[in-house]
Design a protein around this motif. Structure first.
Motif, short mmCIF file in Angstrom:
data_model
loop_
_atom_site.label_atom_id
_atom_site.label_comp_id
_atom_site.label_asym_id
_atom_site.label_seq_id
_atom_site.Cartn_x
_atom_site.Cartn_y
_atom_site.Cartn_z
N GLY A 64 0.82 -1.20 0.00
CA GLY A 64 0.00 0.00 0.00
C GLY A 64 0.86 1.26 0.00
N SER A 65 0.27 2.38 0.44
CA SER A 65 -1.11 2.52 0.89
C SER A 65 -2.07 2.46 -0.29
CB SER A 65 -1.29 3.86 1.60
OG SER A 65 -1.12 4.93 0.69
N LYS A 66 -3.35 2.37 0.01
CA LYS A 66 -4.36 2.32 -1.04
C LYS A 66 -4.30 3.57 -1.91
CE LYS A 66 -9.32 1.69 -1.81
NZ LYS A 66 -10.65 1.48 -1.16
N ALA A 67 -4.19 4.75 -1.28
CA ALA A 67 -4.15 6.01 -2.03
C ALA A 67 -2.95 6.06 -2.97
CB ALA A 67 -4.12 7.19 -1.07
N HIS A 68 -1.81 5.58 -2.47
CA HIS A 68 -0.59 5.54 -3.30
C HIS A 68 -0.79 4.59 -4.48
CE1 HIS A 68 3.75 5.04 -4.24
NE2 HIS A 68 3.41 3.78 -4.38
N ASN A 69 -1.31 3.40 -4.22
CA ASN A 69 -1.49 2.41 -5.27
C ASN A 69 -2.43 2.90 -6.36
OD1 ASN A 69 0.17 0.78 -3.79
ND2 ASN A 69 -1.34 -0.81 -3.35
N VAL A 70 -3.52 3.54 -5.95
CA VAL A 70 -4.49 4.05 -6.91
C VAL A 70 -3.84 5.08 -7.82
CG1 VAL A 70 -6.59 5.46 -7.16
CG2 VAL A 70 -6.54 3.55 -5.53
N ALA A 71 -3.05 5.98 -7.21
CA ALA A 71 -2.39 7.04 -8.00
C ALA A 71 -1.39 6.45 -9.00
CB ALA A 71 -1.68 8.01 -7.06
N VAL A 72 -0.66 5.42 -8.61
CA VAL A 72 0.31 4.81 -9.53
C VAL A 72 -0.40 4.02 -10.62
CG1 VAL A 72 2.21 3.15 -9.71
CG2 VAL A 72 2.17 4.78 -7.82
N ARG A 73 -1.50 3.37 -10.28
CA ARG A 73 -2.25 2.62 -11.30
C ARG A 73 -2.80 3.56 -12.39
NH1 ARG A 73 -4.27 -0.73 -7.12
NH2 ARG A 73 -6.32 0.30 -7.14
N LYS A 74 -3.15 4.78 -12.00
CA LYS A 74 -3.62 5.76 -12.99
C LYS A 74 -2.51 6.09 -13.99
CE LYS A 74 -7.19 7.99 -10.18
NZ LYS A 74 -7.59 9.22 -9.45
N ILE A 75 -1.27 6.16 -13.48
CA ILE A 75 -0.12 6.39 -14.37
C ILE A 75 0.03 5.21 -15.32
CG2 ILE A 75 2.39 6.68 -14.46
CD1 ILE A 75 2.23 8.06 -11.73
N ALA A 76 -0.14 3.99 -14.78
CA ALA A 76 -0.03 2.78 -15.61
C ALA A 76 -1.08 2.79 -16.72
CB ALA A 76 -0.17 1.54 -14.74
N VAL A 77 -2.30 3.16 -16.37
CA VAL A 77 -3.38 3.18 -17.37
C VAL A 77 -3.04 4.14 -18.51
CG1 VAL A 77 -5.79 3.86 -17.74
CG2 VAL A 77 -5.18 2.46 -15.76
N LYS A 78 -2.48 5.30 -18.17
CA LYS A 78 -2.10 6.28 -19.21
C LYS A 78 -1.03 5.73 -20.14
CE LYS A 78 -3.30 10.42 -16.55
NZ LYS A 78 -2.77 11.63 -15.86
N LYS A 79 -0.28 4.76 -19.65
CA LYS A 79 0.77 4.13 -20.47
C LYS A 79 0.26 2.84 -21.12
CE LYS A 79 4.63 5.92 -17.70
NZ LYS A 79 5.39 6.60 -18.77
N ASN A 80 -1.08 2.64 -21.06
CA ASN A 80 -1.71 1.45 -21.62
C ASN A 80 -1.20 0.16 -20.96
OD1 ASN A 80 -3.33 2.86 -23.57
ND2 ASN A 80 -1.44 3.17 -24.78
N LEU A 81 -0.97 0.25 -19.66
CA LEU A 81 -0.54 -0.91 -18.87
C LEU A 81 -1.61 -1.27 -17.85
CD1 LEU A 81 3.14 0.19 -18.16
CD2 LEU A 81 2.42 -1.53 -19.82
N LYS A 82 -1.65 -2.54 -17.50
CA LYS A 82 -2.52 -3.00 -16.41
C LYS A 82 -1.64 -3.43 -15.25
CE LYS A 82 -4.73 -7.03 -16.30
NZ LYS A 82 -5.69 -8.12 -16.62
N MET A 83 -1.97 -2.95 -14.05
CA MET A 83 -1.13 -3.20 -12.89
C MET A 83 -1.98 -3.83 -11.78
SD MET A 83 1.01 -0.23 -10.95
CE MET A 83 2.71 -0.49 -10.54
N ASN A 84 -1.56 -4.99 -11.29
CA ASN A 84 -2.26 -5.63 -10.17
C ASN A 84 -1.27 -6.44 -9.36
OD1 ASN A 84 -1.88 -8.09 -11.58
ND2 ASN A 84 -3.87 -7.85 -12.61
N GLU A 85 -1.78 -7.25 -8.43
CA GLU A 85 -0.89 -8.00 -7.54
C GLU A 85 -0.14 -9.12 -8.25
OE1 GLU A 85 -5.06 -9.53 -6.23
OE2 GLU A 85 -4.23 -7.86 -7.41
N TYR A 86 -0.51 -9.40 -9.51
CA TYR A 86 0.15 -10.48 -10.26
C TYR A 86 1.27 -9.95 -11.14
CZ TYR A 86 -4.09 -12.76 -8.69
OH TYR A 86 -5.11 -13.24 -7.90
N GLY A 87 1.28 -8.65 -11.40
CA GLY A 87 2.33 -8.08 -12.23
C GLY A 87 1.86 -6.85 -12.96
N VAL A 88 2.71 -6.39 -13.88
CA VAL A 88 2.36 -5.29 -14.78
C VAL A 88 2.31 -5.88 -16.18
CG1 VAL A 88 2.99 -2.99 -15.62
CG2 VAL A 88 3.57 -3.66 -13.27
#
Length: 576
Positions: free
Chosen positions: A262-286
């Motif tokens: 975590g934290s949840k807020a941090h993870n959400v913010a980084v996932r938004k960056i991943a989406v902009k780069k056409n990436l999917k990010m979760n607990e299994y990988g990028v």
């Protein structure tokens, strides 16, 4: 079930509470409180010391009688004396002492006059407006009790970091020894070193045939198996802590560690960056590509997870979405302070007041940690319960320190005092005495109920004294026990900056005061910090790590902290 130091300490404190409520001799009460503190301060397991044949009676404030009681707790998990006390005084009554407005006499009054035996009874009586009718209470006290009840209820849901550490480290060591287990890591708020933690998350990598799940749910401290599966199980320990264990494949280890830290807020913010780069990010990988044709681009370690979204590695302590992502993007993350940066301790007590070791024992302990200096800062005379030093006793200790310093080449014993800030903002000892010291720590130990304006002005007035060097435990809070007193911290910091005053980050796990927000505020204002353990024993010096954790959460670097300096440079900070 394994008996931890916290278990023994809790029993002794519980006995002290019940003795105090029943009106027992104050010296007897204090004996149990001191013993509880001695046990809690030990860096080693008390039960292990007992098993190794060590004489616990030789520990400070223990003695033969209490050593025998520790042995009884180690063998049975409880104490016959406590059972007898609870037959005379309801055991739940001691929880009422967690309410700031209630001391032993008031608790006894509530018990005898209204039959209150628990926090639930207290809440109902307050809501029914019965407490205000008792002599010595009143409407305002009743309202404060209701407010405090909510705080106690909320704090009960989280465990202090140091307490959680004592519980979870043996569990991790147990898991690491299981055949086929490779990596064992604690994630969540514990890894981010928050001052309190909720549930604990442990991640494991292991061979397919490992029995780690069966062994985890069969751990001797488990009181409830909440869920058990092949890749995730949940247990509840005797302490009440819930622990979740997840088995993750090595290829996903870094992604899972990142996700569950975590934290949840941090993870959400980084996932938004991943989406902009056409990436999917979760607990299994990028991953990149469409769902039916995904390609894993990162996941085995955290560094590559961050790199995949264009970020420098962000230390776990900073992952709170408070600007760390932007700093990583811009390449300006701070180089966080490390335990090895600390050169000395600036807040320690001996048995001249309420410490439990001699001056020489404290010096030897500091030297064994590789320090080059130690400051002795006893309480001043206003703290009568701690046998605070008056002018005469302080001058005598100054002589003792100077004499002992001459015996240690290359090691400096600094002459200090933890002097009380009195209600009117004056200091507890005259300037001509303070002038003989290397520096002072000035602290509030009384009159916590002043308004924010009055408390702030009191401290600022004290800071006007040219012999005021460090503001000790600035907010006065005790985690899960006592809220910070009302204070305008921004105004205090501005006053400290103007006067060249240093702020203490008190590393005692019950205090961790300054909090992480205030550490960062001080850094941004250019105010220096002293990380001190407030050690009352030789083992207390080992609490420095908790101060380092808090400092890292507050973005502090080596240069922000004065006791990373050599003595000559350190002393310049005390010249106002």
């Amino acid at each position: 079930m394994p008996i931890q130091n916290t278990d023994i300490s809790r029993i002794f404190n519980h006995i002290a509470d019940l003795l105090e409520i029943s009106g027992a001799n104050a010296f007897r009460v204090r004996a149990y409180r001191n013993a509880a503190r001695t046990v809690e301060d030990q860096s080693r397991s008390i039960v292990k010391m007992l098993e190794d044949g060590e004489d616990l009676a030789e520990l400070p404030d223990i003695g033969k009688d209490l050593a025998e009681k520790i042995a009884e707790i180690a063998e049975t998990g409880t104490l016959e004396m406590l059972d007898e006390l609870e037959q005379k005084v309801p055991g739940e009554l001691s929880k009422l002492l967690e309410i700031q407005q209630l001391g032993p006499k008031r608790v006894a009054t509530l018990y005898h006059e209204l039959g209150i035996e628990s926090l639930e009874d207290l809440k109902k009586a307050a809501e029914d407006e019965k407490i205000r009718e008792l002599e010595g209470f009143g409407k305002k006290t009743e309202q404060k009790i209701l407010k405090e009840l909510k705080r106690v209820q909320d704090s009960a849901k989280r465990t202090k970091l140091a307490d959680a550490e004592q519980i979870v480290i043996p569990l991790c060591e147990y898991l690491q020894k299981i055949d086929g287990v490779k990596q064992v890591t604690i994630a969540g708020s514990y890894r981010r070193r928050r001052e309190t933690v909720g549930d604990l998350d442990i991640l494991v990598t292991c061979k397919k045939d490992s029995t780690v799940m069966e062994r985890f749910t069969g751990y001797e401290d488990v009181t409830e198996v909440i869920a058990q599966g092949k890749t995730k199980s949940s247990i509840r320990l005797r302490s009440g802590l819930q622990v979740d264990l997840r088995v993750v494949p090595e290829v996903s280890y870094g992604a899972a560690l990142y996700y569950f830290t975590g934290s949840k807020a941090h993870n959400v913010a980084v996932r938004k960056i991943a989406v902009k780069k056409n990436l999917k990010m979760n607990e299994y990988g990028v991953f990149k590509g469409k769902e039916d044709d995904e390609e894993r681009v990162a996941g085995s370690d955290e560094e590559e997870v961050f790199a995949s979204v264009g970020l420098a590695f962000i230390p776990p302590e900073l992952r709170e979405n408070r600007g760390e992502i932007e700093a990583a993007q811009e390449g300006c993350l701070p180089v966080l302070i490390d335990r090895s940066d600390i050169r000395g301790e600036l807040h320690a007590h001996t048995h001249a007041t309420d410490g439990r070791a001699s001056l020489q024992e404290m010096v030897e302990a500091a030297r064994s940690l590789g320090y080059s200096y130690l400051a002795i800062t006893e309480h001043s005379q206003a703290v009568t319960v701690a046998k605070g030093l008056n002018r005469k006793r302080l001058e005598k200790q100054i002589e003792e320190i100077e004499k002992l310093t001459n015996e240690y080449g290359g090691f400096r014993i600094l002459k200090g005092i933890e002097v009380d800030i009195l209600k009117d903002g004056s200091l507890d000892l005259p300037d001509e005495v303070l002038a003989k010291l290397d520096f002072t720590i000035c602290s509030v130990h009384s009159h916590f109920n002043l308004s924010a304006d009055k408390q702030t002005e009191r401290i600022l007035r004290a800071m006007d004294n040219p012999y005021f060097n460090i503001l000790g435990h600035p907010s006065g809070r005790l985690i899960n026990e006592r809220e910070a007193y009302p204070l305008n911290m921004e105004k205090i910091m501005k006053g400290a900056k103007e006067r060249g005053v240093i702020l203490e980050l008190n590393a005692h796990p019950d205090r961790l005061d300054l909090n992480d927000h205030h550490c960062r505020m001080a850094k941004e204002m250019g105010i220096k910090i002293a990380i001190n353990t407030d050690a009352h024993s030789t083992d207390g010096l080992n609490n420095m790590k908790y101060g380092i954790y808090q400092a890292r959460r507050g973005w502090l670097s080596k240069d922000d902290v004065i006791n990373t300096r050599r003595v000559a440079e350190l002393l310049k900070f005390f010249k106002r």
